[in-house]
Design a protein around this motif. Structure first.
Motif, PDB file in Angstrom:
ATOM      1  N   VAL A   9       3.178 -13.551  24.907  1.00 22.17           N
ATOM      2  CA  VAL A   9       2.977 -12.362  24.067  1.00 22.17           C
ATOM      3  C   VAL A   9       1.753 -12.619  23.203  1.00 22.17           C
ATOM      4  CG1 VAL A   9       3.928 -11.049  22.135  1.00 22.17           C
ATOM      5  CG2 VAL A   9       5.413 -11.727  24.025  1.00 22.17           C
ATOM      6  N   PHE A  10       0.841 -11.665  23.180  1.00 23.05           N
ATOM      7  CA  PHE A  10      -0.350 -11.788  22.340  1.00 23.05           C
ATOM      8  C   PHE A  10      -0.081 -11.066  21.025  1.00 23.05           C
ATOM      9  CE2 PHE A  10      -4.426 -10.882  20.546  1.00 23.05           C
ATOM     10  CZ  PHE A  10      -5.247 -11.936  20.934  1.00 23.05           C
ATOM     11  N   VAL A  11      -0.272 -11.769  19.917  1.00 20.48           N
ATOM     12  CA  VAL A  11      -0.021 -11.193  18.593  1.00 20.48           C
ATOM     13  C   VAL A  11      -1.358 -10.915  17.923  1.00 20.48           C
ATOM     14  CG1 VAL A  11       1.146 -11.483  16.383  1.00 20.48           C
ATOM     15  CG2 VAL A  11       2.100 -12.544  18.434  1.00 20.48           C
ATOM     16  N   SER A  12      -1.624  -9.636  17.658  1.00 19.03           N
ATOM     17  CA  SER A  12      -2.876  -9.214  17.030  1.00 19.03           C
ATOM     18  C   SER A  12      -2.588  -8.725  15.613  1.00 19.03           C
ATOM     19  CB  SER A  12      -3.523  -8.090  17.854  1.00 19.03           C
ATOM     20  OG  SER A  12      -4.721  -7.655  17.259  1.00 19.03           O
ATOM     21  N   TYR A  13      -3.375  -9.202  14.632  1.00 16.67           N
ATOM     22  CA  TYR A  13      -3.091  -8.893  13.225  1.00 16.67           C
ATOM     23  C   TYR A  13      -4.313  -9.215  12.378  1.00 16.67           C
ATOM     24  CZ  TYR A  13      -2.729 -13.975  12.813  1.00 16.67           C
ATOM     25  OH  TYR A  13      -3.006 -15.312  12.827  1.00 16.67           O
ATOM     26  N   VAL A  14      -4.255  -8.848  11.109  1.00 17.95           N
ATOM     27  CA  VAL A  14      -5.296  -9.238  10.168  1.00 17.95           C
ATOM     28  C   VAL A  14      -4.771 -10.382   9.316  1.00 17.95           C
ATOM     29  CG1 VAL A  14      -6.363  -6.949  10.097  1.00 17.95           C
ATOM     30  CG2 VAL A  14      -4.562  -7.522   8.450  1.00 17.95           C
ATOM     31  N   ARG A  15      -5.678 -11.193   8.821  1.00 19.30           N
ATOM     32  CA  ARG A  15      -5.295 -12.422   8.120  1.00 19.30           C
ATOM     33  C   ARG A  15      -4.418 -12.158   6.897  1.00 19.30           C
ATOM     34  NH1 ARG A  15      -6.992 -17.188  10.868  1.00 19.30           N
ATOM     35  NH2 ARG A  15      -8.660 -16.536  12.249  1.00 19.30           N
ATOM     36  N   GLU A  16      -4.634 -11.014   6.259  1.00 23.76           N
ATOM     37  CA  GLU A  16      -3.854 -10.710   5.053  1.00 23.76           C
ATOM     38  C   GLU A  16      -2.360 -10.570   5.348  1.00 23.76           C
ATOM     39  OE1 GLU A  16      -8.042  -9.579   4.302  1.00 23.76           O
ATOM     40  OE2 GLU A  16      -6.618  -9.363   5.964  1.00 23.76           O
ATOM     41  N   VAL A 142      12.698  -8.105  20.786  1.00 19.75           N
ATOM     42  CA  VAL A 142      12.764  -9.276  21.662  1.00 19.75           C
ATOM     43  C   VAL A 142      13.494  -8.949  22.959  1.00 19.75           C
ATOM     44  CG1 VAL A 142      12.588 -10.903  19.749  1.00 19.75           C
ATOM     45  CG2 VAL A 142      14.851 -10.236  20.564  1.00 19.75           C
ATOM     46  N   THR A 143      14.453  -8.030  22.901  1.00 18.24           N
ATOM     47  CA  THR A 143      15.127  -7.610  24.136  1.00 18.24           C
ATOM     48  C   THR A 143      14.147  -6.894  25.052  1.00 18.24           C
ATOM     49  OG1 THR A 143      17.209  -7.358  22.921  1.00 18.24           O
ATOM     50  CG2 THR A 143      17.066  -6.311  25.073  1.00 18.24           C
ATOM     51  N   SER A 144      13.309  -6.014  24.492  1.00 19.30           N
ATOM     52  CA  SER A 144      12.299  -5.312  25.288  1.00 19.30           C
ATOM     53  C   SER A 144      11.308  -6.291  25.906  1.00 19.30           C
ATOM     54  CB  SER A 144      11.552  -4.294  24.417  1.00 19.30           C
ATOM     55  OG  SER A 144      12.416  -3.306  23.931  1.00 19.30           O
ATOM     56  N   ILE A 145      10.892  -7.267  25.112  1.00 18.17           N
ATOM     57  CA  ILE A 145       9.931  -8.252  25.618  1.00 18.17           C
ATOM     58  C   ILE A 145      10.542  -9.052  26.767  1.00 18.17           C
ATOM     59  CG2 ILE A 145       8.668 -10.352  25.049  1.00 18.17           C
ATOM     60  CD1 ILE A 145       8.294  -9.206  22.217  1.00 18.17           C
ATOM     61  N   HIS A 146      11.782  -9.469  26.611  1.00 18.95           N
ATOM     62  CA  HIS A 146      12.412 -10.220  27.686  1.00 18.95           C
ATOM     63  C   HIS A 146      12.642  -9.357  28.917  1.00 18.95           C
ATOM     64  CE1 HIS A 146      13.287 -14.407  26.730  1.00 18.95           C
ATOM     65  NE2 HIS A 146      13.200 -14.035  25.472  1.00 18.95           N
ATOM     66  N   GLY A 147      12.805  -8.046  28.719  1.00 12.18           N
ATOM     67  CA  GLY A 147      12.886  -7.155  29.865  1.00 12.18           C
ATOM     68  C   GLY A 147      11.616  -7.180  30.687  1.00 12.18           C
ATOM     69  N   VAL A 148      10.471  -7.327  30.014  1.00 11.20           N
ATOM     70  CA  VAL A 148       9.186  -7.424  30.707  1.00 11.20           C
ATOM     71  C   VAL A 148       9.038  -8.791  31.380  1.00 11.20           C
ATOM     72  CG1 VAL A 148       6.680  -7.381  30.395  1.00 11.20           C
ATOM     73  CG2 VAL A 148       8.117  -5.790  29.115  1.00 11.20           C
ATOM     74  N   MET A 149       9.659  -9.805  30.798  1.00  8.06           N
ATOM     75  CA  MET A 149       9.494 -11.170  31.294  1.00  8.06           C
ATOM     76  C   MET A 149      10.276 -11.450  32.573  1.00  8.06           C
ATOM     77  SD  MET A 149       9.550 -13.219  27.656  1.00  8.06           S
ATOM     78  CE  MET A 149       9.152 -14.821  28.326  1.00  8.06           C
ATOM     79  N   GLY A 150      11.099 -10.498  33.021  1.00  7.55           N
ATOM     80  CA  GLY A 150      11.740 -10.624  34.315  1.00  7.55           C
ATOM     81  C   GLY A 150      12.774 -11.713  34.374  1.00  7.55           C
ATOM     82  N   ASP A 151      12.511 -12.778  35.154  1.00  4.60           N
ATOM     83  CA  ASP A 151      13.531 -13.784  35.388  1.00  4.60           C
ATOM     84  C   ASP A 151      13.887 -14.570  34.130  1.00  4.60           C
ATOM     85  OD1 ASP A 151      11.478 -16.421  36.910  1.00  4.60           O
ATOM     86  OD2 ASP A 151      11.164 -15.137  35.165  1.00  4.60           O
ATOM     87  N   LYS A 152      13.107 -14.426  33.068  1.00  9.88           N
ATOM     88  CA  LYS A 152      13.423 -15.101  31.814  1.00  9.88           C
ATOM     89  C   LYS A 152      14.139 -14.163  30.831  1.00  9.88           C
ATOM     90  CE  LYS A 152       9.434 -18.238  31.984  1.00  9.88           C
ATOM     91  NZ  LYS A 152       8.201 -18.662  31.272  1.00  9.88           N
ATOM     92  N   GLN A 153      14.617 -13.033  31.368  1.00  8.10           N
ATOM     93  CA  GLN A 153      15.140 -11.986  30.495  1.00  8.10           C
ATOM     94  C   GLN A 153      16.254 -12.491  29.588  1.00  8.10           C
ATOM     95  OE1 GLN A 153      16.131  -8.406  32.486  1.00  8.10           O
ATOM     96  NE2 GLN A 153      16.809  -7.361  30.645  1.00  8.10           N
ATOM     97  N   LEU A 154      16.167 -12.097  28.332  1.00  6.40           N
ATOM     98  CA  LEU A 154      17.153 -12.455  27.322  1.00  6.40           C
ATOM     99  C   LEU A 154      18.104 -11.290  27.127  1.00  6.40           C
ATOM    100  CD1 LEU A 154      17.696 -14.718  25.108  1.00  6.40           C
ATOM    101  CD2 LEU A 154      16.512 -13.190  23.550  1.00  6.40           C
ATOM    102  N   GLY A 155      19.386 -11.551  27.258  1.00  9.02           N
ATOM    103  CA  GLY A 155      20.365 -10.503  27.048  1.00  9.02           C
ATOM    104  C   GLY A 155      20.522 -10.166  25.586  1.00  9.02           C
TER     105      GLY A 155
END
Length: 502
Positions: A9-16, A142-155
């Motif tokens: 997962v790429f996290v994009s943000y400002v330093r503040e 995190v559930t949505s992200i694991h849905g994208v991750m396929g075989d590593k999916q977190l219930g």
């Protein structure tokens, strides 16, 4: 977790927003989600633009764009450059797939970045990682992200544990949100069943722990009272997440979807009925879990007039008491006063402490020193107070909640009386000695405020007859005469108790 090879997962943000991003990354780590963050993922001497471009285009399964007043205030930032690359990548991906997810750290708007095809960044589903809903939103993220991750999916069960671990979150809020999302999605029914089963096991593990009830009480009388009161509080905190989910299911589910909650409720009522040695006060206190779950189901299903759900959850299930020869209905087996063994001091201390927001030792002094009047129905007052937050999203005003609470309390009492009537039908001489024990705060409020839920139910039955909604849902076995008898018997006991309280 910072130097991750492969997908992330790429996290994009400002330093503040470093502090908020630190918290987000703690959630990702707890959920075992690899992430790429410039502060930790760039090695010494690396060309940051090239590395970031590669991290976005080649390695990222999900791009999280984190927005706040800090990011909105910047006309120029590295985050803007990262978003430009992300939008280019998004346009090349197949439509309908989750990849770009906005994250808000405050109430401000998601920027109107043009994604092409008439769509902007603000049109995408975003996660709100701030305020009271932080934990629930983080769990969904995190559930949505694991849905994208396929075989590593977190219930969802694991997501709940991860977010709670990372944030010290309100487990009830997370479980309620998962229930709302998954109950309406047939494809997630197995996940939801597993989630609720896991929650029930958490409760049963405590209820069946012999060490929690071992030994005799020591100390003074007041110290013994406080110990029992604290045990009741701990058991409510244990049960509250299940009740939060149950409140949603009982209102919006249907009988064919309610088996996880019905089985869990039955297990909570059954566990304290098993013959077991230990301190009698603590053994009896274990009954509060089932008691509170029954009331939650009754309020949620009764207020939405989902009598079919009420039947499936609290009327149809039966339990076996080790002291009795045959199974009983849950309502007949449950006595709201049983956890306190008629200990007026303990019940009043508990109710006073919660309602007045006082330490329990001070609430106990209020009782022993007669600083305030004692409650006629302290167990009911306690339940009324602690269940209020569970239904806050349904009734923002206290009066509506109180009306539905008292109606549910009476409805459960009438159904319990019906169960008693059925079980004693073969022994008429026992009928006068057996009665429902579900009498609460409405017994004294009827004289003071005039609202009488018993008479309301009688009037409904008299007006609607066989078309009365509880009968059509199968309560009282659909038998109008049986319903009349239960209402009449309960009403007589109700009036007697009410008179004795004034």
């Amino acid at each position: 977790m910072s130097q991750i090879e492969g997908k992330h997962v790429f996290v994009s943000y400002v330093r503040e927003d470093n502090e908020e991003v630190d918290k987000l990354c703690q959630v990702l780590e707890a959920a075992k989600i690899p992430y790429w963050r410039d502060r930790t993922s760039l090695g010494p001497g690396e060309t940051w633009k090239a590395q970031i471009r590669d991290a976005i285009r080649r390695g990222s399964l999900v791009f999280l764009g984190c927005f706040s007043d800090n990011s909105r205030a910047k006309e120029r930032s590295h985050m803007n450059e990262e978003l430009t690359l992300a939008v280019e990548e998004y346009r090349q991906r197949a439509p309908g797939r989750t990849w770009l997810i906005p994250v808000r750290f405050d109430h401000g708007d998601v920027p109107e970045w043009d994604l092409g095809a008439g769509q902007t960044l603000s049109d995408l589903n975003y996660a709100d990682l701030f305020g009271d809903q932080y934990a629930a939103q983080a769990a969904s993220l995190v559930t949505s992200i694991h849905g994208v991750m396929g075989d590593k999916q977190l219930g969802p069960a694991a997501a709940l544990e991860a977010v709670e671990q990372a944030t010290s979150a309100d487990r009830g809020d997370i479980l309620k949100r998962f229930t709302k999302e998954m109950l309406v999605d047939p494809t997630r029914r197995i996940e939801l069943d597993d989630l609720i089963s896991q929650e029930v096991q958490r409760v049963l593990k405590v209820l069946n722990d012999p060490d929690r009830v071992a030994g005799q009480f020591g100390g003074t009388r007041d110290e013994q009272v406080i110990r029992v009161v604290e045990a009741a509080t701990e058991l409510w905190e244990l049960t509250e997440p299940f009740c939060a989910s149950l409140a949603v299911a009982a209102r919006w589910g249907s009988p064919d979807t309610l088996s996880p909650w019905a089985n869990g409720l039955r297990a909570q009522v059954q566990a304290p009925l098993k013959i077991q040695g230990g301190n009698q006060g603590l053994l009896e206190m274990r009954k509060v879990c089932g008691l509170l779950s029954i009331m939650t189901a009754a309020i949620a299903a009764g207020s939405s007039r989902r009598y079919d759900n009420l039947k499936a959850l609290v009327v149809d299930p039966s339990v076996r008491d080790g002291h009795l020869p045959k199974p009983q209905s849950m309502l007949e087996a449950t006595d709201p006063w049983a956890p306190f063994d008629s200990q007026e001091m303990t019940a009043n201390t508990l109710a006073r402490g919660v309602i007045a927001s006082k330490p329990f030792d001070e609430a106990l002094k209020d009782y022993t020193e007669r600083r305030v009047g004692n409650s006629y129905t302290p167990v009911s007052e306690w339940m009324h107070a602690i269940l209020r937050p569970v239904f806050l999203d349904q009734w923002p005003d206290d009066d509506s909640y109180t009306t539905e609470y008292e109606r549910a309390e009476v409805l459960v009492g009438v159904l319990a009386q019906d169960a008693v009537n059925v079980s004693t039908a073969a022994t008429p001489e026992m009928r006068g000695w057996s009665r429902s024990r579900w009498f609460g705060r409405s017994t004294w409020r009827v004289a003071r405020y005039g609202a009488n839920s018993v008479e309301d139910l009688k009037q409904e039955l008299a007006t609607e007859g066989q078309q009365w909604a509880p009968l059509r849902a199968g309560l009282f076995a659909g038998d109008m005469e049986r319903a009349k008898s239960a209402l009449e018997d309960y009403g007589n006991y109700f009036a007697e108790i009410s008179r004795n309280q004034h």
